[in-house]
Scaffold this motif. Structure first.
Motif, short mmCIF file in Angstrom:
data_model
loop_
_atom_site.label_atom_id
_atom_site.label_comp_id
_atom_site.label_asym_id
_atom_site.label_seq_id
_atom_site.Cartn_x
_atom_site.Cartn_y
_atom_site.Cartn_z
N ASN A 588 0.87 -1.18 0.00
CA ASN A 588 0.00 0.00 0.00
C ASN A 588 0.91 1.23 0.00
O ASN A 588 1.36 1.70 1.05
N THR A 589 1.19 1.74 -1.19
CA THR A 589 2.16 2.83 -1.31
C THR A 589 1.66 4.12 -0.66
O THR A 589 2.47 4.95 -0.24
N ASP A 590 0.34 4.28 -0.55
CA ASP A 590 -0.18 5.47 0.14
C ASP A 590 0.23 5.46 1.61
O ASP A 590 0.69 6.47 2.15
N VAL A 591 0.06 4.29 2.25
CA VAL A 591 0.45 4.17 3.66
C VAL A 591 1.97 4.26 3.78
O VAL A 591 2.49 4.91 4.68
N LEU A 592 2.68 3.60 2.85
CA LEU A 592 4.15 3.63 2.90
C LEU A 592 4.67 5.07 2.80
O LEU A 592 5.53 5.49 3.59
#
Length: 749
Positions: A588-592
């Motif tokens: 989940n690149t948004d969370v990352l």
């Protein structure tokens, strides 16, 4: 004496008997009717009672929904705090307390928590024939259960028959051990995942063992499904003289080349499947004991010590690329190096579905010339020296005319210099000139056949490949025939060469020490010819006529699935996943990125220690690199996630899951790289960490991640060495929500 007259007495007697029988029959019939009516009434009463029970079941089902909600919230809260120092007993107590608090908050009367919400209970019933009375509606909290008192259900049917059930409803807290977790994604069976490739660079004499599944992409492959052979991509690279063993995993997947070089040795054991675009062994050794599936070629390069062993006795090798027009999608086995050793005697099934190509597209054609293409050979398993067979004889090039009796070639050579080619080009293009680049009607001196004999009426120009080598200033002319014709062309050339000194056999012995096969395989298929060599005798065999399309048709899709979602199940690929990398499909690149924005410039390094085992669980999220990791695998397990700007460098043993948007390199001395058990993966998912005052859960870093991935972490049989257990499940039955709800003080009327 006067005699008595008895006439008519029999009739009277018969009438009396019939009357008696009639009375008895009437009585019996009446009794039967009464019995039927009694049974019908009893049945109606029972049906009415069952209807009343079904109304109570509606209440139970309604309560199950609240139990489910409380169950989920309590479990999530407890698991989110798993990394704290709570013991298993304390976690169980916390779970039950949280469950009871959640359940009571939903069911209690807002005005007074010692009573339950009567209107909530009555709203669960939708039968117009029933009413629910909650009487005193007292709520008794017993710590690990609650009781809803005096729930009375009254049911009246269309005949005014009424049934009344009065009971107390008890709801018990479940055990945390009864939680059944969801399956973890295939991701967690991998130890190394690197979007831009994996490089193992240990020094001479060192041994690295890699267990768990492995995936390696390549940043050199810009379009994943239109691969350019001129753009060689090393997805997995082993070098430096070390021995690298891939053992214990199910899949070793290289989206580009699996490249073994520089005096190293690589072993892929029989437990795995090896999937790769290409396999290249260059001055090195490779033992491929697994079932192997290659989209393009297996190539042996180098000048010494290049050895490949395929199979262990029942293994399979499928070069499944069957294109007859695209070199990058046409599988072959090619010996390009000197003194190569290829032993395929351990294969029970060998299939090479494509053809070898002469890689002339790699030559620099120069700006003034058209780009070079590749030349298709008629062989599926070949050695480099065979390429001379496809050079068109000089006597056929640059003739003044296009007949078998045409004048002698202008230069009678192949290759010719660029200057000579330009002069010939001017003659061919001149008005009223009869000069041609290639005369397809002149018979070859070696075979006695002309190029036209293989063209089936096609124009000569369509079957000639002109290759410009701007670096050397040379121009070559190759016969570039369709697949079947190329096979016949080479077979004729080889037979003629065999009786003329065996130049091709000499090349085979120069390039190979042996090319060995299983003497009795269950399948040996090649699209084109193939050669064997036992160190003394060279033999050429024709390609197979068997149809293997059904065997290989799904292999490209399996490879696509493994390089997209790390699973062989092509049908599981979602439309939004198809054009994304593995990293993008799982992380989940948004969370990352949010974590990176709250953390320091290097990212997050969080760990917690299990109070029961003393084992350390580490969550590392690295932003800038390279990130050098040293891990004590006897005491630590880690999940390591890095951005595209941060490569991973392993300097010692690793135990965990390394997921890198960049490249993973292994260096140093001998050690083991291994994955995690399912239970260890769940413990890692249970970790919480803080960045910039914001709390995150490890499972949030993954697409689709949630608390159900954590499962029951207290159910394990205890591992060795003081570490976590093996994750085996307890035999304790899983609670259903219905089992948690019981009745007491039951009364019916």
């Amino acid at each position: 004496m006067k005699q008595r007259n008895n006439k008519g007495s029999s009739i009277v007697l018969v009438l009396v008997v019939f009357a008696i029988i009639g009375i008895l029959a009437t009585a019996a019939l009446r009794l039967s009717v009464m019995n039927f009516q009694m049974k019908a009434t009893d049945s109606q009463i029972k049906n009415n009672f069952y209807s009343a029970e079904s109304v109570l079941d509606q209440v139970t089902v309604g309560l199950q929904n609240y139990v489910s909600d409380a169950y989920t919230v309590a479990y999530t809260e407890t698991m989110e705090a798993y990394a704290s120092s709570l013991s298993a007993t304390a976690r169980e107590a916390q779970f039950k307390a949280s469950f009871m608090a959640q359940l009571k908050s939903k069911l209690a009367d807002p005005a007074d928590a010692s009573f339950y919400n009567a209107s909530l209970i009555t709203s669960m019933v939708d039968s117009p024939s029933a009413t629910v009375d909650c009487g005193t509606h007292r709520l008794v909290d017993k710590g690990t259960s609650i009781t809803l008192c005096d729930v009375t259900v009254t049911y009246t049917d269309a005949k005014d028959i009424t049934s009344i059930i009065r009971t107390d409803i008890n709801i018990a807290a479940p055990s945390m051990r009864s939680v059944t977790s969801t399956s973890l994604p295939d991701l967690f069976s991998y130890s190394l995942i690197a979007n831009s490739g994996i490089s193992i660079e240990q020094g001479n004499g060192q041994t690295v063992t890699v267990s768990g599944n492995v995936y390696a992409g390549s940043d050199e492959v810009t379009n994943r499904y239109n691969w350019n052979p001129a753009n060689r991509s090393k997805s997995i690279c082993t070098e430096g003289g070390a021995t690298v063993i891939f053992s214990g995993g199910s899949y070793v997947t290289a989206e580009g080349d699996f490249y073994v070089s520089n005096n190293s040795k690589t072993v892929v054991d029989s437990t795995a499947q090896l999937w790769a675009k290409n396999i290249v062994v260059d001055n090195a050794e490779m033992d491929i004991l697994s079932n192997t599936y290659v989209a393009d070629d297996l190539t042996l390069n180098g000048r010494y010590n290049t050895k490949v062993i395929l199979g262990t006795g029942n293994s399979k090798y499928y070069g499944y690329g069957d294109s007859t027009t695209d070199a990058a999608s046409s599988s072959a086995i090619i010996l390009n190096g000197k003194n190569c050793d290829l032993d395929m005697s351990g294969l029970d099934e060998l299939a090479v579905a494509g053809y070898s190509y002469i890689g002339t597209s790699r030559f620099d054609a120069g700006a003034a010339n058209p780009a070079n293409g590749n030349v298709q050979m008629g062989e599926s398993i070949s050695v480099k020296g065979n390429q001379i067979a496809y050079l068109i004889p000089g006597s056929c090039i640059g003739t003044n005319g296009n007949t078998a009796s045409a004048a002698t070639s202008l230069y009678s050579k192949n290759p010719m210099t660029m200057t000579e080619y330009q002069a010939l080009e001017a003659l061919v293009g001149a008005e009223d000139s009869d000069y041609v680049f290639v005369n397809g009607r002149i018979p070859y001196t070696k075979t006695g056949k002309s190029l036209s004999d293989y063209l089936n009426g096609a124009e000569v120009s369509t079957c000639v490949q002109t290759v410009f080598d701007n670096t050397k200033g040379l121009v070559y002319f190759y016969a570039n025939l369709p697949a079947d014709e190329a096979e016949q062309y080479y077979s004729d050339y080889y037979a003629a060469d065999k009786s003329d000194g065996g130049k091709l056999d000499m090349y085979t012995s120069f390039y190979s020490n042996q090319i060995k096969y299983n003497n009795s395989p269950s399948m040996l298929y090649t699209a084109g010819t193939y050669v064997s060599y036992d160190g003394n005798v060279v033999n050429l065999y024709s390609g197979s006529t068997e149809d293997i399309s059904s065997k290989i048709s799904r292999m490209p899709k399996t490879f696509e699935a493994l390089t997209t979602i790390l699973s062989p199940n092509f049908s599981a690929i979602q439309p939004e996943q198809k054009d994304k990398t593995v990293f993008e499909n799982f992380i989940n690149t948004d969370v990352l990125n949010d974590v990176f924005s709250h953390g320091d410039s290097h990212g997050i390094n969080f760990s917690y220690t299990d109070p029961t085992t003393g084992f350390k669980y580490r969550v590392i999220i690295a932003k800038q690199g390279p990130y050098n990791l040293t891990l004590d695998t006897s005491k630590e397990v880690a999940i390591l996630i890095t951005s595209s700007d941060c490569d991973i460098v392993l300097n010692s043993g690793f135990r965990g899951i390394a997921i890198c948007d960049g490249k993973i390199s292994a260096k140093g001395n001998s050690y083991t790289i291994e994955g995690v058990t399912e239970q260890e993966a769940r413990r890692l998912m249970a970790a919480t960490f803080t960045a910039g005052g914001k709390t995150y859960h490890a499972y949030e870093l993954f697409k689709g991640g949630n608390a159900s991935w954590i499962g029951n972490l207290d159910e394990e049989s205890g591992g060795s060495g003081g570490g976590p257990g093996d994750g085996s499940d307890s035999t304790e039955a899983t609670d259903s929500y219905a089992d948690l709800i019981t009745y007491s003080n039951w009364q019916k009327k």
